[in-house]
Design a protein around this motif. Structure first.
Motif, PDB file in Angstrom:
ATOM      1  N   ASN A 167      25.096  -4.914   0.336  1.00 47.17           N
ATOM      2  CA  ASN A 167      24.476  -3.587   0.333  1.00 47.17           C
ATOM      3  C   ASN A 167      22.952  -3.640   0.246  1.00 47.17           C
ATOM      4  O   ASN A 167      22.278  -2.708   0.693  1.00 47.17           O
ATOM      5  N   ILE A 168      22.400  -4.697  -0.353  1.00 46.29           N
ATOM      6  CA  ILE A 168      20.943  -4.732  -0.519  1.00 46.29           C
ATOM      7  C   ILE A 168      20.245  -5.556   0.556  1.00 46.29           C
ATOM      8  O   ILE A 168      19.022  -5.580   0.622  1.00 46.29           O
ATOM      9  N   GLU A 169      21.020  -6.242   1.404  1.00 52.53           N
ATOM     10  CA  GLU A 169      20.430  -7.193   2.347  1.00 52.53           C
ATOM     11  C   GLU A 169      19.327  -6.567   3.199  1.00 52.53           C
ATOM     12  O   GLU A 169      18.241  -7.124   3.337  1.00 52.53           O
ATOM     13  N   GLU A 170      19.596  -5.413   3.777  1.00 56.93           N
ATOM     14  CA  GLU A 170      18.596  -4.755   4.624  1.00 56.93           C
ATOM     15  C   GLU A 170      17.695  -3.832   3.813  1.00 56.93           C
ATOM     16  O   GLU A 170      16.508  -3.684   4.111  1.00 56.93           O
ATOM     17  N   ARG A 171      18.244  -3.244   2.757  1.00 62.71           N
ATOM     18  CA  ARG A 171      17.490  -2.266   1.970  1.00 62.71           C
ATOM     19  C   ARG A 171      16.233  -2.847   1.354  1.00 62.71           C
ATOM     20  O   ARG A 171      15.207  -2.179   1.261  1.00 62.71           O
ATOM     21  N   ARG A 172      16.281  -4.101   0.906  1.00 56.78           N
ATOM     22  CA  ARG A 172      15.128  -4.638   0.183  1.00 56.78           C
ATOM     23  C   ARG A 172      13.906  -4.770   1.077  1.00 56.78           C
ATOM     24  O   ARG A 172      12.771  -4.701   0.599  1.00 56.78           O
ATOM     25  N   ARG A 173      14.106  -4.943   2.381  1.00 63.26           N
ATOM     26  CA  ARG A 173      12.969  -4.995   3.313  1.00 63.26           C
ATOM     27  C   ARG A 173      12.319  -3.613   3.438  1.00 63.26           C
ATOM     28  O   ARG A 173      11.102  -3.486   3.466  1.00 63.26           O
ATOM     29  N   TYR A 174      13.161  -2.587   3.489  1.00 62.77           N
ATOM     30  CA  TYR A 174      12.623  -1.228   3.535  1.00 62.77           C
ATOM     31  C   TYR A 174      11.890  -0.872   2.246  1.00 62.77           C
ATOM     32  O   TYR A 174      10.841  -0.212   2.279  1.00 62.77           O
ATOM     33  N   VAL A 175      12.438  -1.287   1.107  1.00 60.61           N
ATOM     34  CA  VAL A 175      11.803  -0.961  -0.176  1.00 60.61           C
ATOM     35  C   VAL A 175      10.408  -1.561  -0.252  1.00 60.61           C
ATOM     36  O   VAL A 175       9.460  -0.917  -0.739  1.00 60.61           O
ATOM     37  N   ALA A 176      10.227  -2.794   0.220  1.00 60.06           N
ATOM     38  CA  ALA A 176       8.891  -3.397   0.231  1.00 60.06           C
ATOM     39  C   ALA A 176       7.939  -2.575   1.088  1.00 60.06           C
ATOM     40  O   ALA A 176       6.781  -2.336   0.712  1.00 60.06           O
ATOM     41  N   ALA A 177       8.418  -2.110   2.240  1.00 61.99           N
ATOM     42  CA  ALA A 177       7.575  -1.304   3.129  1.00 61.99           C
ATOM     43  C   ALA A 177       7.258   0.059   2.524  1.00 61.99           C
ATOM     44  O   ALA A 177       6.131   0.564   2.647  1.00 61.99           O
ATOM     45  N   ILE A 178       8.238   0.687   1.866  1.00 60.75           N
ATOM     46  CA  ILE A 178       8.019   1.980   1.218  1.00 60.75           C
ATOM     47  C   ILE A 178       7.002   1.832   0.090  1.00 60.75           C
ATOM     48  O   ILE A 178       6.130   2.693  -0.106  1.00 60.75           O
ATOM     49  N   THR A 179       7.091   0.746  -0.652  1.00 59.01           N
ATOM     50  CA  THR A 179       6.139   0.476  -1.740  1.00 59.01           C
ATOM     51  C   THR A 179       4.716   0.416  -1.202  1.00 59.01           C
ATOM     52  O   THR A 179       3.790   1.020  -1.775  1.00 59.01           O
ATOM     53  N   HIS A 180       4.523  -0.279  -0.101  1.00 60.64           N
ATOM     54  CA  HIS A 180       3.194  -0.389   0.507  1.00 60.64           C
ATOM     55  C   HIS A 180       2.659   0.985   0.892  1.00 60.64           C
ATOM     56  O   HIS A 180       1.499   1.326   0.601  1.00 60.64           O
ATOM     57  N   TRP A 181       3.481   1.796   1.521  1.00 60.50           N
ATOM     58  CA  TRP A 181       3.047   3.121   1.968  1.00 60.50           C
ATOM     59  C   TRP A 181       2.724   4.014   0.769  1.00 60.50           C
ATOM     60  O   TRP A 181       1.704   4.707   0.755  1.00 60.50           O
ATOM     61  N   ALA A 182       3.586   3.986  -0.256  1.00 61.48           N
ATOM     62  CA  ALA A 182       3.372   4.850  -1.422  1.00 61.48           C
ATOM     63  C   ALA A 182       2.074   4.524  -2.140  1.00 61.48           C
ATOM     64  O   ALA A 182       1.401   5.418  -2.676  1.00 61.48           O
ATOM     65  N   LEU A 183       1.688   3.258  -2.143  1.00 62.54           N
ATOM     66  CA  LEU A 183       0.482   2.850  -2.861  1.00 62.54           C
ATOM     67  C   LEU A 183      -0.801   3.166  -2.101  1.00 62.54           C
ATOM     68  O   LEU A 183      -1.893   3.040  -2.669  1.00 62.54           O
ATOM     69  N   GLU A 184      -0.705   3.565  -0.870  1.00 55.71           N
ATOM     70  CA  GLU A 184      -1.911   3.861  -0.100  1.00 55.71           C
ATOM     71  C   GLU A 184      -2.680   5.051  -0.646  1.00 55.71           C
ATOM     72  O   GLU A 184      -3.860   5.209  -0.358  1.00 55.71           O
ATOM     73  N   GLY A 185      -2.023   5.890  -1.415  1.00 63.30           N
ATOM     74  CA  GLY A 185      -2.721   7.040  -1.986  1.00 63.30           C
ATOM     75  C   GLY A 185      -3.348   6.763  -3.341  1.00 63.30           C
ATOM     76  O   GLY A 185      -3.895   7.671  -3.971  1.00 63.30           O
ATOM     77  N   GLY A 186      -3.316   5.511  -3.796  1.00 58.08           N
ATOM     78  CA  GLY A 186      -3.822   5.182  -5.119  1.00 58.08           C
ATOM     79  C   GLY A 186      -5.273   4.775  -5.132  1.00 58.08           C
ATOM     80  O   GLY A 186      -5.998   4.903  -4.135  1.00 58.08           O
ATOM     81  N   ASN A 187      -5.702   4.259  -6.262  1.00 58.11           N
ATOM     82  CA  ASN A 187      -7.110   3.891  -6.439  1.00 58.11           C
ATOM     83  C   ASN A 187      -7.452   2.557  -5.786  1.00 58.11           C
ATOM     84  O   ASN A 187      -8.615   2.315  -5.457  1.00 58.11           O
ATOM     85  N   LEU A 188      -6.469   1.683  -5.607  1.00 57.53           N
ATOM     86  CA  LEU A 188      -6.708   0.370  -5.024  1.00 57.53           C
ATOM     87  C   LEU A 188      -6.068   0.284  -3.645  1.00 57.53           C
ATOM     88  O   LEU A 188      -4.970   0.784  -3.431  1.00 57.53           O
TER      89      LEU A 188
END
Length: 245
Positions: A167-188
């Motif tokens: 169940n996590i095999e493909e999901r973990r790649r998406y989670v890494a990408a979502i993390t990158h996008w979500a952090l674009e609105g931060g201070n760093l």
């Protein structure tokens, strides 16, 4: 006069990074509706597997001591617990021992460079097509350069059984990408290589991709679909929560 209940929670599309990743991995329309239902009507809090070790993982990452001493001490405590417990408690203690061993192996094999973990966990949210997407970082990362600091974050996955791992095999790649996008609105400014999913039992670190246009378009299309379906999704059979309409 009684307070009027606030049911706005059910009217606002809210997804975790894991829910969105699961939705992106699901092709069947009925199963996609089930993912929305799971996000809209979350189960009541219950005992979570591996809760005896996840805080230790976060603490170790945020405060590295140069050795695995704290984790080895945790293994000793878990083994002692397994000797005196029976049934589920014994089996869970032994599962947690395996998780700590796997964590140590994955951490040792990874190349961290100048990246530093900071105290966590930390929630980071963004909105995509009206859907609020939350990422729980376990924990955040910082890489300090000569003139600039960069950000990132780690999401821990703990899945040991064959079904859970599938169940996590493909999901973990998406989670890494979502993390990158979500952090674009931060201070760093976030770097893809600092945004990752940490598959403990797979002993693998997956980092966000550098090519993002097509992937983010897929996320955008999915969130647009989620937003359109949200209001019509009804609770699961046996739902005993407050009136949701």
């Amino acid at each position: 006069m009684e307070d009027t209940p606030n049911y706005s929670f059910y009217r606002r599309p809210r997804f975790s990074a894991n829910h969105l990743a699961e939705y992106l991995c699901t092709r069947d329309a009925g199963q996609r509706d089930a993912v929305i239902r799971k996000a809209k009507f979350p189960r009541k809090p219950s005992v979570t597997a591996y809760q005896q070790v996840t805080p230790a993982f976060r603490s170790f990452l945020a405060k590295p001591t140069g050795g695995f001493g704290p984790l080895d001490e945790l293994i000793d405590r878990l083994n002692a617990k397994a000797l005196r417990e029976e049934g589920y408690n014994r089996e869970e203690a032994l599962r947690c021992v395996k998780a700590v061993d796997a964590f140590k192996a994955a951490y040792s094999a990874a190349k961290w460079g100048k990246a530093e973990f900071v105290a966590g966990p930390q929630d980071v949210s963004m909105k995509i097509e009206g859907v609020s997407v939350n990422v729980r970082l376990d924990p955040p990362l910082i890489e300090r350069g000569a003139d600039q600091a960069f950000g990132g974050g780690c999401v821990i996955f703990l899945a040991s059984t064959p079904d859970a791992r599938k169940n996590i095999e493909e999901r973990r790649r998406y989670v890494a990408a979502i993390t990158h996008w979500a952090l674009e609105g931060g201070n760093l400014e976030p770097l893809p290589r600092l945004c990752m999913s940490f598959d403990v039992f797979g002993e693998e670190i997956i980092r966000a991709p550098t090519a993002v246009s097509r992937l983010r378009q897929k996320m955008t299309d999915s969130c647009r679909e989620i937003h359109a379906k949200w209001d019509a999704i009804e609770p699961p059979t046996g739902y005993d929560g407050p009136d949701w309409r």
